[in-house]
Design an enzyme around this catalytic site. Structure first.
Site, mmCIF file in Angstrom:
data_model
loop_
_atom_site.group_PDB
_atom_site.id
_atom_site.type_symbol
_atom_site.label_atom_id
_atom_site.label_comp_id
_atom_site.label_asym_id
_atom_site.label_seq_id
_atom_site.Cartn_x
_atom_site.Cartn_y
_atom_site.Cartn_z
ATOM 1 N N SER A 45 53.166 46.217 104.633
ATOM 2 C CA SER A 45 51.812 46.929 104.163
ATOM 3 C C SER A 45 50.988 47.443 105.328
ATOM 4 C CB SER A 45 51.325 45.932 103.252
ATOM 5 O OG SER A 45 50.229 44.877 104.050
ATOM 6 N N THR A 67 56.545 43.965 100.293
ATOM 7 C CA THR A 67 55.397 43.831 99.746
ATOM 8 C C THR A 67 54.609 43.880 98.018
ATOM 9 O OG1 THR A 67 54.449 46.042 99.867
ATOM 10 C CG2 THR A 67 53.848 44.169 102.221
ATOM 11 N N ASP A 147 41.889 41.947 83.701
ATOM 12 C CA ASP A 147 42.338 42.789 83.761
ATOM 13 C C ASP A 147 42.480 43.638 82.495
ATOM 14 O OD1 ASP A 147 44.648 44.168 84.180
ATOM 15 O OD2 ASP A 147 45.655 42.528 85.554
ATOM 16 N N ARG A 208 43.092 43.395 98.492
ATOM 17 C CA ARG A 208 43.234 44.803 99.211
ATOM 18 C C ARG A 208 41.504 43.956 99.606
ATOM 19 N NH1 ARG A 208 47.526 44.242 99.842
ATOM 20 N NH2 ARG A 208 49.311 45.838 99.866
ATOM 21 N N ASP A 232 40.245 36.655 103.219
ATOM 22 C CA ASP A 232 41.857 37.145 103.886
ATOM 23 C C ASP A 232 41.518 38.849 104.071
ATOM 24 O OD1 ASP A 232 44.199 35.920 105.353
ATOM 25 O OD2 ASP A 232 44.616 37.401 102.659
ATOM 26 N N GLU A 237 41.142 47.601 108.328
ATOM 27 C CA GLU A 237 42.558 46.114 109.436
ATOM 28 C C GLU A 237 42.764 47.482 109.766
ATOM 29 O OE1 GLU A 237 44.328 44.096 107.057
ATOM 30 O OE2 GLU A 237 42.851 43.223 105.812
ATOM 31 N N HIS A 254 43.934 38.413 106.890
ATOM 32 C CA HIS A 254 45.374 38.675 106.082
ATOM 33 C C HIS A 254 46.619 38.008 105.869
ATOM 34 C CE1 HIS A 254 46.647 42.696 103.670
ATOM 35 N NE2 HIS A 254 47.266 41.813 103.058
ATOM 36 N N GLY A 257 49.448 35.693 101.506
ATOM 37 C CA GLY A 257 50.865 35.974 101.445
ATOM 38 C C GLY A 257 51.094 35.376 102.114
ATOM 39 N N TYR A 258 51.704 35.449 103.173
ATOM 40 C CA TYR A 258 52.386 34.909 104.603
ATOM 41 C C TYR A 258 53.360 33.370 104.555
ATOM 42 C CZ TYR A 258 51.950 39.056 107.658
ATOM 43 O OH TYR A 258 51.616 40.424 107.393
#
Length: 373
Positions: A45, A67, A147, A208, A232, A237, A254, A257-258
């Site tokens: 990303s 991603t 949503d 984000r 996060d 960034e 960030h 998701g790591y």
């Protein structure tokens, strides 16, 4: 065929070695000159793929991002040049959901909260929001989904308005970054919406940074507002708004998701997509490369309760580790280096949990831990 890949894509060399010549690159340092002779470009990303980056490349055939987000890819430009494109939707959704769950467990312990009594508002019910809702279902925690796009598309789940979700005890953001359309997410939580939050609420952003007006949030916190922040992702960034850090309960770079599995699924999905593009039968799977977890088997011999949940979740992933690293090393290492040197983290699925035969609850396995074989 020359395959350029982000050096932080796990198992990229293992997956793509048989498909061409591999050239790694640092995500923020890729230039038009470096990318000029790429036939395949695999990014994450932090790399903006657009006309400027590809101005010197004449033979690019395929672009992939490992991603779920695609706001860094100019898909219209790729289409205008007939360059195939693939993303990795859902690759790290489980990882982000487990980050949120770890944060909730930590804050419940810190503030003596009853997890089962909380209501969670999930903004964004795509892959990540859905995985989070499944884990909340497993724990019997009430949640609301917001949503409007999925609701308009006929998704049959029950949806709530953003106003309703913003009244929940916990608000967890899981939307892509968009600036156009009927429901743009840029500064979705602006000064006015942030001001309506209460001191008792928890706000989690793991999607984000630009979804929340960071400057407005900092101003609110500096005025003494008590909303608890799990942060996060950040605006701008890697040049983030550092004064906001001291106002957070949990702050990370960030990395929600790591997990190893989350990042590696992205590599696998791009491998499968490139094989399809090249009309090659894939013969590699992620399971061939994942190592065994340091603690891979746990036997529970008592009733499963919130105390056991706390211990089990933090045994696999304690978000306080990443919060500590972030606060201690951000200024010396830098935002991107913290991400590049992120310690190995596994998902619940890397651990087998055995329950007593008389166990009336199957919460661990519904959360994603493995069954004994």
């Amino acid at each position: 065929m020359k395959i350029y890949y982000d050096e932080n894509m796990p198992f990229a060399r293992e997956f793509f070695a048989g498909l061409g010549e591999l050239i790694p690159f640092a995500g923020r340092e890729l230039t038009p000159q470096i990318a000029a002779d790429a036939d395949v470009l695999l990014v994450r990303s932090i790399t903006q793929v657009n006309k400027a980056l590809l101005s010197e490349n004449k033979g690019l055939q395929f672009v992939g991002t490992a991603t779920i987000g695609v706001d860094h890819i100019d898909q219209a430009y790729l289409s205008s040049r007939n360059i195939a494109f693939s993303a990795a939707p859902g690759c790290n959704a489980i990882s982000v959901a487990e980050y949120v769950l770890s944060a909730l467990v930590v804050l419940a312990e810190r503030y003596l909260l009853d997890l089962s009594a909380l209501t969670v508002g999930i903004v964004g019910a795509g892959n990540t929001g859905t995985r989070l809702s499944e884990k909340l279902d497993a724990l019997g925690i009430n949640y609301c989904l917001c949503d409007p796009l999925l609701e308009q598309q006929g998704d049959e789940r029950e949806f709530s308005s953003l106003e309703q979700v913003l009244n929940c005890d916990v608000i967890s953001l899981h939307v892509p970054l968009t600036t156009t359309g009927e429901y743009p997410s840029h500064h979705l939580l602006d000064r006015d919406k942030l001001a309506r939050l209460t001191d008792r609420q928890i706000l989690i952003n793991a999607c984000r940074g630009e979804v929340v007006d960071n400057q407005a949030l900092l101003a609110l916190k500096q005025q003494g507002h008590g909303v608890k922040l799990v942060w996060d992702v950040w605006e701008n960034e890697p040049d983030i708004l550092q004064p906001l850090i001291e106002h957070t309960e949990i702050a990370t770079a960030h990395i929600a998701g790591y997990s190893l599995e989350g990042k590696a699924r992205g590599s696998e999905m791009l491998y499968l997509a490139l094989c399809k593009q090249l009309k090659i039968k894939p013969n590699l799977t992620l399971e061939q490369f994942l190592p065994q977890a340091a603690i891979s088997y746990v036997e529970i011999k008592q009733h499963f309760d919130e105390i056991i949940l706390n211990q089990l979740v933090k045994m696999v992933y304690d978000v306080r580790r990443d919060d500590g690293i972030f606060r201690q090393q951000l200024n010396s290492q830098g935002f991107d280096m913290l991400r590049k040197n992120y310690p190995v983290r596994r998902e619940f699925s890397a651990v087998t949990v055995a329950l007593p035969e008389q166990a009336s609850s199957d919460v661990p396995h519904r959360l994603g831990f493995n069954f004994p074989r």
